[in-house]
Write a protein that holds these residues in place. Sequence first.
Motif, mmCIF file in Angstrom:
data_model
loop_
_atom_site.group_PDB
_atom_site.id
_atom_site.type_symbol
_atom_site.label_atom_id
_atom_site.label_comp_id
_atom_site.label_asym_id
_atom_site.label_seq_id
_atom_site.Cartn_x
_atom_site.Cartn_y
_atom_site.Cartn_z
ATOM 1 N N LYS A 158 1.018 -1.337 0.458
ATOM 2 C CA LYS A 158 -0.624 0.216 -0.097
ATOM 3 C C LYS A 158 0.910 0.936 0.069
ATOM 4 C CE LYS A 158 -4.202 -2.237 2.453
ATOM 5 N NZ LYS A 158 -4.830 -1.993 3.688
ATOM 6 N N ILE A 159 2.058 1.045 0.681
ATOM 7 C CA ILE A 159 2.841 2.581 0.899
ATOM 8 C C ILE A 159 3.314 2.630 -0.480
ATOM 9 C CG2 ILE A 159 5.085 3.310 1.867
ATOM 10 C CD1 ILE A 159 4.255 2.175 5.033
ATOM 11 N N VAL A 160 4.076 1.329 -0.685
ATOM 12 C CA VAL A 160 4.911 2.031 -2.634
ATOM 13 C C VAL A 160 3.613 2.429 -3.649
ATOM 14 C CG1 VAL A 160 5.828 0.341 -4.212
ATOM 15 C CG2 VAL A 160 6.068 -0.106 -2.274
ATOM 16 N N LEU A 161 2.670 1.691 -3.036
ATOM 17 C CA LEU A 161 1.588 2.053 -4.530
ATOM 18 C C LEU A 161 1.175 3.617 -4.559
ATOM 19 C CD1 LEU A 161 -0.853 -0.852 -4.430
ATOM 20 C CD2 LEU A 161 0.402 -0.046 -6.251
ATOM 21 N N ARG A 163 1.974 6.025 -7.007
ATOM 22 C CA ARG A 163 0.179 7.067 -7.528
ATOM 23 C C ARG A 163 1.419 8.762 -7.713
ATOM 24 N NH1 ARG A 163 -2.487 9.985 -9.723
ATOM 25 N NH2 ARG A 163 -4.331 10.415 -9.207
ATOM 26 N N ARG A 164 1.751 8.870 -6.077
ATOM 27 C CA ARG A 164 2.506 10.804 -5.991
ATOM 28 C C ARG A 164 3.067 10.985 -7.370
ATOM 29 N NH1 ARG A 164 2.672 8.765 -1.271
ATOM 30 N NH2 ARG A 164 4.797 9.019 -0.789
ATOM 31 N N GLY A 166 3.336 9.711 -10.324
ATOM 32 C CA GLY A 166 2.175 9.839 -11.473
ATOM 33 C C GLY A 166 2.722 9.002 -12.558
ATOM 34 N N LEU A 167 3.190 7.791 -11.776
ATOM 35 C CA LEU A 167 3.457 6.397 -12.685
ATOM 36 C C LEU A 167 2.114 5.774 -12.889
ATOM 37 C CD1 LEU A 167 6.768 4.606 -10.408
ATOM 38 C CD2 LEU A 167 6.456 6.528 -12.786
ATOM 39 N N ILE A 168 0.857 5.508 -12.058
ATOM 40 C CA ILE A 168 -0.110 4.605 -12.323
ATOM 41 C C ILE A 168 -1.322 5.995 -11.666
ATOM 42 C CG2 ILE A 168 0.547 2.516 -11.417
ATOM 43 C CD1 ILE A 168 0.355 2.978 -8.465
ATOM 44 N N THR A 169 -2.661 5.352 -12.363
ATOM 45 C CA THR A 169 -3.899 6.479 -12.016
ATOM 46 C C THR A 169 -4.026 5.923 -10.698
ATOM 47 O OG1 THR A 169 -5.614 4.931 -12.680
ATOM 48 C CG2 THR A 169 -4.479 6.176 -14.075
ATOM 49 N N GLU A 170 -5.380 6.765 -10.326
ATOM 50 C CA GLU A 170 -5.934 6.389 -8.472
ATOM 51 C C GLU A 170 -6.054 4.889 -9.128
ATOM 52 O OE1 GLU A 170 -7.273 7.490 -4.976
ATOM 53 O OE2 GLU A 170 -6.055 8.631 -6.706
ATOM 54 N N GLY A 171 -7.475 5.152 -10.036
ATOM 55 C CA GLY A 171 -7.878 3.837 -10.216
ATOM 56 C C GLY A 171 -6.749 2.155 -10.153
ATOM 57 N N GLU A 172 -5.212 2.674 -10.506
ATOM 58 C CA GLU A 172 -5.152 1.424 -11.002
ATOM 59 C C GLU A 172 -4.694 1.113 -9.381
ATOM 60 O OE1 GLU A 172 -3.329 1.858 -15.464
ATOM 61 O OE2 GLU A 172 -1.742 3.201 -13.638
#
Length: 627
Positions: free
Chosen positions: A241-244, A248-249, A251-257
Amino acid sequence: MPYPRNHGIQSRRIGVLRFLCRLFDAGVLAVILGLMALIYMFVYGRYTVHRHSDHLILPESSVIVASDGTRIGRIPLPGSGYRQTAKLKEMPELLIKAFIAVEDKRFYSHNGIDYKGILRAAVNNSARMRLSEGGSSITQQLARSLYLNRDRTIFRKLNEASIAVALERHLSKNEILELYLNEIYMGRGMYGVKSAAERYFGVSDLNRLEIWQIAVLAGIPKGPSVYNPADNAERSLERRKIVLGIMRREGLITEGEMREAVVSKYEPPGEAEDGPSAVSYMEASLREASRVTGIPVNKLRTGGYMIETVMNKGAQSALDKAFLRKELFPPDGKGSKAEAAMVIINHHNGEIVAMTGGRNPREGDLNRAVLDARQPGSAFKPIIVYGPALESGKFTPESVLPDRPYAYGSYRPQNINSAYAGQLTMSAALRKSANAPAVWLLRQTGLAYARQFASRLGIELTDEDNNLSIALGGLHKGVSPLKLAQAYSVFASGGYYREAFTVRRITDRHGILLYEHAPAASRVISARTAGEMTAMLRNVVQEGTGIKAQMNRPVAGKTGTTELDLPATDRKANRDIWFVGYTPEWTAAVWIGFDRTDRDNYMTAGSGTAAALFARVMEPALRQAQR
């Protein structure tokens, strides 16, 4: 009398001057120490990287595979770890960026030392009053892993920084990153992201990793034994969860991802479908690979080589299973158990399709299948007596031989139980395993001719073997199951010698072909001799001492027994028992005995036990191989 006022002012001035002098001295010393530290950092790191440039070539577990491509096993690195390397171009961009975001987001902008990261870590550690952050860059982590230990001392940190700066001068950023992602420890004995992906997710192609799996991997280096999902699924999920969140911060993945990746459930993959354990086969193939390439065995183990063998997985599995069945072997002695070894060769091409050097062997154990240390007994008669006699053209299977006691100087061979028929045909003498006719026939054929015949079958005898006792398998040095199977394979193949081998092909870690077996066959005895010998050996199985080797297909073969012959032991005590034989498809040799035979550890079982084991292995082995 009071001191003048200006005297006090003068004293204060002297004190200030002394303080300034000391301050100046301290400053000079600090500058000198700083310069020394800078020189040390420049020299030490550069020297270390240059002096130990071999550290930049990561050891990688070599892989040994069976004839069908099934992995027999990966060879552990020193310390029992495993590593499979991957090029940076084989890794998905998201995996690379995730590791950078988590471990060193300024990786591409610093020179090996992230001063901002160190300052941030120092401030946070001071605020928390404990050492919770290290501030090490990816380059520093690589430097520590390749060249240093994990001691938390100022001197070790100085060395780490020095090497990191040197690495940045010596390698490109991408080269450093590739080394890091292959070197980093990922828990459970796995080194590098490729090994970890296969171990934790069963994914061998890194481009098939899902976002949540990438997050799991990127979270492991902070605490490999704590955050790997196999050992601690809950802690791994928290770290994921921390890594995700970081991904996200950045900009590597979207909120949905991110939301989807958080809830993905981890399920351990099934164990990798390796082939049979085949410890002895692996050891033999490594030694053969070393012999044909000139590469030392220890380098073959850790060089990331792919060693393709000719092992038949079905045959090896049948062999391994049979050797685990206690009832197929003689009873244990007082101090040890009866051991055994077996080799199976495809006599049509020389492939060693299966091998074991012991009952349930382990890595580093004695490989009895290839050790020239056992007396073959009567199993040697076809090689040294009857084969040469047939090849000479002076004798046939119907030739009549004397079966009565003879003395050859001080040598007086005797039949079992001192029973003699007066005369026997050659075929009957072999079937009954009579000793007297065998010795007589060897003398008629000639020792020199017989020894030369054995040499053509792959068995070189020593000068000490230049005597008639070799007719009964009494050898100075002994012979291995492999060599006996190799020799009998000439009879089975119609007279052709094909060197038995385990290794078909070897490629290096880059896929470059280093070696490929070139099949070769040479006629060493006549087809007539091979055919007549096969007919006689089939009689041994149908009506003679090898009757327990009978199967649902034609079998030719010969038993062998060497007696213990020690005072105060059972009259039936045996040292070695053998069966060597062949079907139309394969040739095999079985040996059973104790590693150290003495008054407390010997067999009363006869060679029929070895013949029965031959059938118990060969029947299912051939059945599975033909599926």
